[in-house]
Design a protein around this motif. Structure first.
Motif, short mmCIF file in Angstrom:
data_model
loop_
_atom_site.label_atom_id
_atom_site.label_comp_id
_atom_site.label_asym_id
_atom_site.label_seq_id
_atom_site.Cartn_x
_atom_site.Cartn_y
_atom_site.Cartn_z
N GLU A 127 0.83 -1.21 0.00
CA GLU A 127 0.00 0.00 0.00
C GLU A 127 0.86 1.25 0.00
O GLU A 127 2.05 1.21 0.27
CB GLU A 127 -0.94 0.02 1.19
N LEU B 175 1.02 5.20 1.45
CA LEU B 175 0.44 6.00 2.53
C LEU B 175 1.09 7.36 2.62
O LEU B 175 2.24 7.55 2.24
CB LEU B 175 0.68 5.30 3.87
N ARG B 176 0.34 8.23 3.22
CA ARG B 176 0.90 9.54 3.55
C ARG B 176 1.90 9.37 4.68
O ARG B 176 2.13 8.26 5.16
CB ARG B 176 -0.24 10.45 4.03
N GLN C 137 3.26 8.89 8.13
CA GLN C 137 2.73 8.26 9.34
C GLN C 137 3.65 8.57 10.51
O GLN C 137 4.86 8.59 10.35
CB GLN C 137 2.68 6.74 9.17
N LEU D 196 0.58 0.11 11.74
CA LEU D 196 -0.26 -0.03 10.55
C LEU D 196 -1.42 -0.94 10.89
O LEU D 196 -1.31 -2.16 10.81
CB LEU D 196 0.59 -0.63 9.42
N ARG D 197 -2.50 -0.33 11.31
CA ARG D 197 -3.69 -1.09 11.69
C ARG D 197 -3.34 -2.25 12.62
O ARG D 197 -3.75 -3.37 12.42
CB ARG D 197 -4.41 -1.64 10.46
N ASN E 137 5.00 6.98 2.57
CA ASN E 137 5.29 5.57 2.81
C ASN E 137 4.89 4.66 1.68
O ASN E 137 3.77 4.74 1.18
CB ASN E 137 4.54 5.09 4.06
N SER F 275 8.21 -0.45 5.47
CA SER F 275 7.73 0.74 4.77
C SER F 275 8.91 1.55 4.28
O SER F 275 9.81 1.88 5.06
CB SER F 275 6.86 1.58 5.70
#
Lengths: 916, 155
Positions: free
Chosen positions: B36, B38-39, B41, B59-60, B87, B98
């Protein structure tokens, strides 16, 4: 392999039954007349045979058929159950396992028809008794007298004969001696590793309780565990959020909390198995091993019901088996040797398991010969794992722990039992992988309890969810040129936590002392080394404006230390999540967890932290250099004890060989002196209290058990009987006052209190001087040595050591005294550290060399001083020899080589003094 | 994936790459490797970790190691609060990782025939970590060798 449900069931059940059989048969061997056991064993084999037939597994069926018949004969009392028969049945069990494994892997029984085994079974059944039974004693297999009946085709007989002709010799039973296991291996096509594997296949036979049980796939349980872990995390988050919420939701949150805890506990319990599951394999292993090496070994178990998580059970199977094998192979002696030592002919291995404060402790003890530290050291030096100098100054604890070094194996020959390159280092690694620790030690025999060695394993009870203390650490970080204060959180596993200490203000600060640059905190009289978490982790700290000090007292591997942090939060149940591969190598972290607010906190590995902070020795190499450095710093490790009316006495720990406790009933009297039988030698006893206080009654010897400090040199020992051994302290020694009382060097401040230093040399002299027989039976060629040093302690220590080596020692503290003594006595060697009260080493050299009469006197100095002495000497003299300050053995050797005394010495190993 | 591997050179054969910018380099990794994007984090730093490891990301519920690609490539760090990295989460055998990059760009369909040999003047460090180059209209696209990047980051 795809199987029908029935076949799968068959495989599982049969393996279980085989596991049960193993145990029962070994039991049966001990109680061959036990009818119930016989009946049970018979039934089990009968069941296997029956189901084999049902599935059409002919090989299995035919083998078990004959085995069953034999057992039937035993049951009907047509024959007794001999050890040979038992071995045969066990062989059968192993073969059945092999075949079952084949079935599981390939869906068929395999090519091998195990003709050899069948032959043996058949012979036994038909009482082709004498030849086959006595041949069994020799481990031979025998030609069939007539064609095999029952189980094999007529035309297989020539094949059978041919096989035998190849593998064995049929005559001269005395000459050819096949080891039992190899005969077994010959008769089976399976490779050694296969057989070994089979033996180690798990069987959950012992797990089925009296109640109803259900079989569950382990992967399903793992999945449940993971889900529960996530649930715990979510619960933590909710709890965090509801601290200030309305009553209703907080009530629900509370319930959720309770339920989650119970659920967690329940799921964990599903994965728990009693350690007996692993232990049950061991009687068979021990039996086979004992047979092979010709020893008698019994195994006992305590606490088999102690439960462990399944993953832990898997992880310790190998290590446990290896340790037990070691005991059988190396620990327990042969029966004749044992009897000669006054022990029972059969050795015992005791397995103990018990819960203790969040850990499971497993002890494997044997009453064998114990581990010989000298042998271990020699092997280690041979293998280049340590240098000879290190070996010489090693304590017994360190020597024993050499066994854990990779590349070590004390087996003289690598037997196929314990020496397969699976060393104790692998055991240690595997146990540490699951977060446990291993230790081993020798137990001296005391009173009626036999000596031997013990391996102790400590494992944390659960891996995934542990209670932890949250601590805060403040640090500064510079971003974009701006200093920012950050607060990081770390978790400390509760299992390592001893207590929390909060020191406030000046009063609090006073309790922190600084010793040689290390801060320590005095905790209930003992000194606790302190380390700052910020420093260990390399984080720049924030300037403290408040003067509160938070100390978390931790324990790692028997050492306690204090960790200074900025804040202490609460204790929580946290889910341990592993770190990625890139970070696994960091020894200071065990893993990480997600806190209630979604932020991550690293979980500290306390032993790793201790090592990083140099509180725990990282390796022997480290501790060696530390020790020698501290000697240079004038710090000594002292043994503190009390005797007679002296409540605080010390002696340098480096002199001490062992601390022992003996029952006073063991004390005998030889020529009026109390002695003990100790390690194949005589240990003369000296009561310190009585010695120091001549004329006062000797209370120490009257007690039931004596506390003895043993000093050794080679195989000569002397035991000092004291009242109580109190502590071991490391202190920079400052002698305040010299003493002229007999037996004392002086007094100084140790641990903040006035303490007396005993004059070991004088005590020993007085003790053995009166009784030459007890000590000086190994008369050496004595040299005459003068110890010149301004420090009384140093003189006294050297003197004691040299006198124990059999030399005659004089002491001097000033140059005048030196010259005076030299002129009146035939001194051969002068030993100096170059620090006389009124002269340097150089001046001493000049003085001695300048006199013709003293031309033959050799001067020995310490290595560090050689250069100084040489430069200080106006005549440009240097020492005749130089040794390292803490190399006492080296000193003795140097003296002897200088005086030529080496020539006169017997070949006693001077390497065996076990000193630190 | 190696450039020059026997792939049928059909007209129009392409491969998908997730592209990003690090420093002034335009780079990409195969889309199949990407979990994935991502912005920025929030990260928890790991004291004493290798320098290339910037920290850990939640991450979750999973703990993911964040790797600073700039550091791995030997570039100086951007020391500013304004420009936060993005990320790219990939799955490696040691767990999820990441990659921190300056800016995530588009997913591109790159024609295989645009493959071109590594430039002569490429510094050695980069050579180790790049497994291929494509010549695009906008410039060069450097394909990152994930395994080597992960290995290097451990030191």
């Amino acid at each position: 392999m795809e199987f029908s449900e029935e076949v799968r069931e068959f495989l599982i059940e049969s393996n279980e039954n085989l596991g049960v059989l193993d145990c029962e048969i070994v039991e049966l061997e001990k109680r061959p007349a036990d009818e119930q056991l016989i009946a049970s064993v018979f039934r089990t084999i009968h069941t296997i045979k029956g189901t084999c037939g049902f599935f059409g597994f002919e090989i299995l069926g035919s083998i078990t058929h004959v085995a069953e018949n034999i057992l039937g004969q035993v049951r009907e009392k047509q024959r007794p159950l001999t050890p040979d028969l038992v071995s045969l049945v066990l062989q059968t069990v192993d073969v059945v396992r092999l075949v079952l494994a084949n079935i599981e892997e390939r869906g068929e029984e395999g090519e091998d028809v195990y003709q050899d085994l069948r032959q043996k079974l058949d012979d036994a059944y038909n009482f082709r008794s004498d030849s086959s039974q006595s041949a069994f004693d020799q481990g031979l297999t025998v030609l069939a007298a007539h064609p095999p009946q029952d189980i094999s085709e007529p035309d297989e007989a020539p094949l059978a004969i041919a096989e035998y002709a190849e593998g064995t010799s049929t005559q001269d039973a005395e000459e050819e001696h096949l080891e039992w296991p190899s005969a077994f291996e010959v008769s089976n096509a399976g490779t050694e590793s296969e057989v070994k594997e089979i033996r180690e296949t798990a069987s959950n036979s012992a797990n089925s309780a009296a109640g109803s049980t259900i079989r569950v796939d382990v992967t399903l349980l793992d999945k449940l565990m993971n889900l529960v872990g996530e649930l715990v995390l979510a619960r933590n988050q909710i709890l965090q959020g509801t601290t200030s919420q309305s009553c209703a939701s907080s009530g629900a949150a509370q319930r959720l909390n309770l339920i989650t805890s119970e659920l967690q506990e329940g799921v964990m319990r599903t994965r728990m198995q009693p350690i007996g599951v692993v232990w049950n394999k061991l009687p068979r292993v021990v039996r086979d091993l004992a047979f092979e090496v010709g020893k008698q070994i019994e195994i006992q178990m305590e606490g088999a019901e102690t439960e462990l998580d399944k993953t832990i059970i898997e992880a310790i199977k190998g290590p446990l088996t290896h340790i037990v094998r070691n005991s059988c192979d190396h620990g327990i002696e042969r029966p004749d040797v044992r009897v000669a030592k006054g022990k029972k002919a059969h050795g015992t291995i005791l397995l103990r398991a018990y819960h203790e404060g969040g850990h499971v402790n497993i002890e494997i003890s044997d009453d064998g010969a114990g581990i010989d530290p000298e042998r271990v050291k020699r092997k280690a030096v041979e293998k280049g794992l340590i240098r000879a100098e290190q070996a010489a100054t090693m304590s017994e604890w360190e020597a024993l722990h050499l066994i854990f070094l990779p590349g070590f194996s004390t087996a003289e020959k690598v037997t196929n039992i314990s020496g397969r390159g699976v060393g104790m280092d692998v055991v240690k690694t595997n146990i540490e992988k699951i977060g446990g620790a291993v230790d081993l030690f020798n137990r001296p025999g005391i009173g009626g309890i036999a000596g031997g060695s013990t391996v102790k394993i400590k494992i944390p009870l659960t891996l995934a969810i542990i209670p932890g203390l949250i601590v805060n650490l403040n640090s500064t970080r510079t971003t974009g040129g701006v200093k920012v204060k950050r607060e990081d959180r770390f978790v400390i596993p509760q299992a390592n936590l001893l207590e929390l200490v909060r020191l406030e203000g000046a009063e609090g600060r006073k309790q922190i002392e600084s010793i040689q640059g290390t801060e320590v905190y005095r905790r209930r009289g003992k000194l606790l080394p302190l380390t700052y978490l910020s420093r260990v982790l390399g984080l720049p700290p924030v300037e403290q404006d408040n003067d509160v000090l938070n100390i978390v007292v931790l324990q790692a591997e028997e050492t306690a230390f204090g960790l200074v942090v900025d804040g202490v939060s609460d204790t929580q149940e946290i889910v341990v999540k592993a770190l990625g591969k890139q970070l696994k190598a960091l020894s200071c972290y065990v893993g990480a967890t997600i806190m209630g607010d979604g932020k991550i906190a690293l979980i500290l590995d306390v032993p790793g932290l201790g090592r990083l902070a140099n509180i725990l020795p990282r390796s022997l190499e480290r501790s060696r250099t530390k020790a020698s450095e501290s000697v240079k710093d004038q710090r000594q490790t002292l043994l503190l004890f009390s005797a007679g009316r002296f409540s605080r006495l010390v002696v340098p720990l480096s002199m001490v060989a062992r601390l022992e406790e003996f029952a006073s009933s063991k004390v005998q009297y030889a020529a009026g002196q109390p002695v003990l039988h100790y390690r194949d030698a005589i240990l003369p006893l000296v009561s310190v209290g009585a010695m120091l206080d001549r004329g006062s009654p000797d209370a120490a010897m009257e007690r039931d058990s004596l506390q003895v400090i043993v000093f050794s040199e080679g195989n000569r020992h002397v035991g000092l009987v004291v009242d109580e051994i109190q502590d071991i302290v490391e202190e920079a020694v400052t002698v305040k006052r010299a003493s002229s009382s007999f037996g004392l060097l002086g007094s100084g401040v140790v641990g903040g209190k006035i303490t007396d230093f005993i004059d070991l040399g004088a005590l020993l002299q007085a003790a053995i001087g009166d009784h030459p027989d007890s000590f000086s039976s190994h008369v050496r060629v004595a040299s005459s040595v003068l110890v010149a040093d301004s420090s009384r302690i140093a003189r006294g220590t050297l003197r004691a050591y040299l006198e124990m080596s059999g030399h005659q020692v004089f002491e001097a503290s000033t140059l005048e005294e030196v010259l005076d003594l030299l002129s009146r006595n035939p001194v051969q060697v002068v030993v100096t550290a170059g620090l006389l009260a009124d002269a340097t080493g150089g001046e001493l050299l000049d003085a001695i060399r300048g006199r013709d009469k003293l031309a033959s006197v050799a001067v020995l100095g310490f290595a560090e001083e050689d250069g100084n002495a040489q430069s200080a000497s106006r005549r440009g003299e240097h020492f005749d020899g130089a040794v390292n300050r803490d190399d006492r053995e080296g000193l003795v050797r140097a003296i002897e080589s200088l005086t030529g005394a080496a020539a006169g010495r017997s070949r006693e190993s001077a390497m065996t003094g076990s000193r630190k | 994936m190696t450039i020059g591997s026997p792939v049928p050179a059909q007209l129009g054969a392409t491969r998908q790459y997730s592209t990003f910018r690090v420093g002034d380099m335009f780079m990409g990794i195969e889309l199949t490797q990407v979990q994935e994007l991502l912005r920025y984090q929030e990260m928890t730093r790991v004291p004493l970790a290798p320098r290339a490891i910037e920290g850990l990301i939640n991450l979750r519920g999973q703990i993911v190691t964040a790797l600073d690609v700039r550091r791995v490539l030997g570039l100086p760090a951007i020391d500013s609060e304004d420009k936060l990295p993005m990320n790219i989460v990939i799955q490696s055998e040691g767990g999820k990782v990441s990659l921190l990059v300056d800016e995530i760009c588009d997913v591109l369909d790159v024609p295989l025939e645009a493959a071109t040999p590594l430039p002569e003047n490429m510094p050695a460090l980069l050579r180790e970590l790049i497994e291929g180059v494509y010549q695009l209209e906008s410039g060069l696209l450097l394909i990152l060798n994930i395994d080597r990047v992960l290995d290097t980051s451990a030191n």
